[in-house]
Design an enzyme around this catalytic site. Structure first.
Site, short mmCIF file in Angstrom:
data_model
loop_
_atom_site.label_atom_id
_atom_site.label_comp_id
_atom_site.label_asym_id
_atom_site.label_seq_id
_atom_site.Cartn_x
_atom_site.Cartn_y
_atom_site.Cartn_z
N HIS A 123 -12.63 -3.76 -3.92
CA HIS A 123 -11.94 -3.16 -2.77
C HIS A 123 -12.33 -3.87 -1.47
O HIS A 123 -12.48 -3.25 -0.42
CB HIS A 123 -12.27 -1.67 -2.68
N LYS A 141 -6.55 -1.63 -10.62
CA LYS A 141 -7.27 -2.38 -9.61
C LYS A 141 -8.62 -1.71 -9.33
O LYS A 141 -8.69 -0.50 -9.19
CB LYS A 141 -6.44 -2.45 -8.32
N SER A 174 0.82 -1.20 0.00
CA SER A 174 0.00 0.00 0.00
C SER A 174 0.86 1.25 0.00
O SER A 174 1.90 1.32 0.67
CB SER A 174 -0.91 0.00 1.24
#
Length: 343
Positions: A240, A216, A104
């Site tokens: 998500h 994504k 991340s």
């Protein structure tokens, strides 16, 4: 009971309640997060018989990187709340399993320390309103050895969470977030998600980094084609983890449409969301995914047994996949085709 099935409960005993809630929760009413695993369970197999499955090979490549199995670790934030080693401990577990990890952009561990753990890693990036902040993050990741950029495309705003007690932001420890941005060089408003992105951002990211770019958060075939046409090297079918638009379609149902839209193209397809069993991995591969990502299970494994727990998670899922491939009559990943699956 499978070790994997007990992971969340074991992690809940170790985590502060607001942290456990943050990791597990979906957005709004929790519809999408609640449907994710059930959507994979809704598929059924049409196995082949009298095929030689004395040897089964689950190794593959992801964007050219060899991996021992098609189970990768998804980018998740606040990993140092789960384990003091945070992303470096997660990456060490991934390295021992010879897999790939997504990191991340909010990571609480420096990219250099993550890279030193030895796992190939891809940077997940939010393009924020202050593009200079995004550029600094990209440059730091490239310098530390990131092998790809994963553009999160489903977050023009952050999905609404309906907390009923103290939130994670009230208990989070200093230094567990944004370790790769220097304090004082940005303001809170700089970190707001950019809500004006178009497919042109894919080329911008690729040019800046010289790395392949994956997108994504794709749930539609036409969006997947737009991204591929704009230069995306890969698509990650994702909602998500049910944390953005509640009621978004489960990834298990979205994957076939994306695979059909990208048939015959070199764009690699990945999927996450609710994958908890080797049979789920088999289903995803048969429906067109090159590999799958696991997010929450990796957080639970990290919480319970640090790096060793992450390695065991990936190893156990790989062993379950191997077993299922024998029973479905497919000795290699290339043998996993859509005709093996029905709803």
């Amino acid at each position: 009971m499978r070790w994997i099935d007990g992971l969340e409960a074991a992690a809940a005993e170790k985590l502060p309640e607001p942290v456990h809630r943050y990791f597990r929760q979906g957005s709004a009413g929790g519809i999408s997060v609640g449907e994710a695993t059930a959507a994979w369970n809704a598929y059924r197999f049409r196995p082949r018989v009298l095929t030689d499955v004395s040897t089964v090979d689950i190794s593959t490549t992801v964007l050219g990187t060899p991996v021992d199995g098609p189970v990768l670790v998804a980018p998740t934030t606040l990993q140092r709340q789960a384990d003091p080693g945070g992303e470096a401990a997660m990456a060490a577990g991934v390295a021992a399993a010879n897999s790939v990890i997504g990191i991340s952009s909010n990571a609480g561990t420096t990219f250099a320390d993550i890279g030193a753990a030895g796992a190939p890693w891809w940077l997940q990036i939010y393009v924020v309103k202050n593009r200079d902040v995004t550029l600094r993050m990209l440059d730091a990741a490239v310098a530390a050895g990131a092998r790809a950029v994963v553009l999160t495309a489903d977050t023009p705003v952050v999905g609404r969470k309906e907390d009923d007690g103290p939130t994670i932001w009230e208990v989070i420890q200093p230094g567990h977030l944004l370790a790769n941005l220097d304090e004082g060089e940005y303001a809170v408003e700089d970190l707001g998600k950019a809500d004006n992105l178009t497919p042109d951002v894919i080329g911008w990211l690729a040019e800046r980094t010289g790395l392949p770019v994956l997108v994504k958060g794709v749930l539609r075939g036409d969006d997947a084609k737009r991204c591929a046409d704009a230069g995306a090297a890969g698509i990650i079918v994702s909602n998500h983890g049910g944390r953005q638009l509640d009621g978004a379609i489960p990834t298990a149902r979205a994957l076939p449409e994306v695979a059909e839209a990208l048939a015959g193209t070199p764009t690699e397809i990945y999927v996450d969301g609710g994958i908890r069993r080797g049979e789920h991995v088999l289903t995803a591969l048969a429906l067109g995914a090159r590999a799958v990502f696991v997010g929450r299970p990796a957080l639970w494994a990290l919480t319970v047994d640090s790096s060793a727990g992450v390695t065991r998670l990936l190893t156990d899922l790989g062993e379950e996949l191997t077993h299922a491939m024998r029973l479905v009559g497919s000795p290699t990943i290339a043998d996993l085709t859509p005709d093996l699956i029905t709803r």
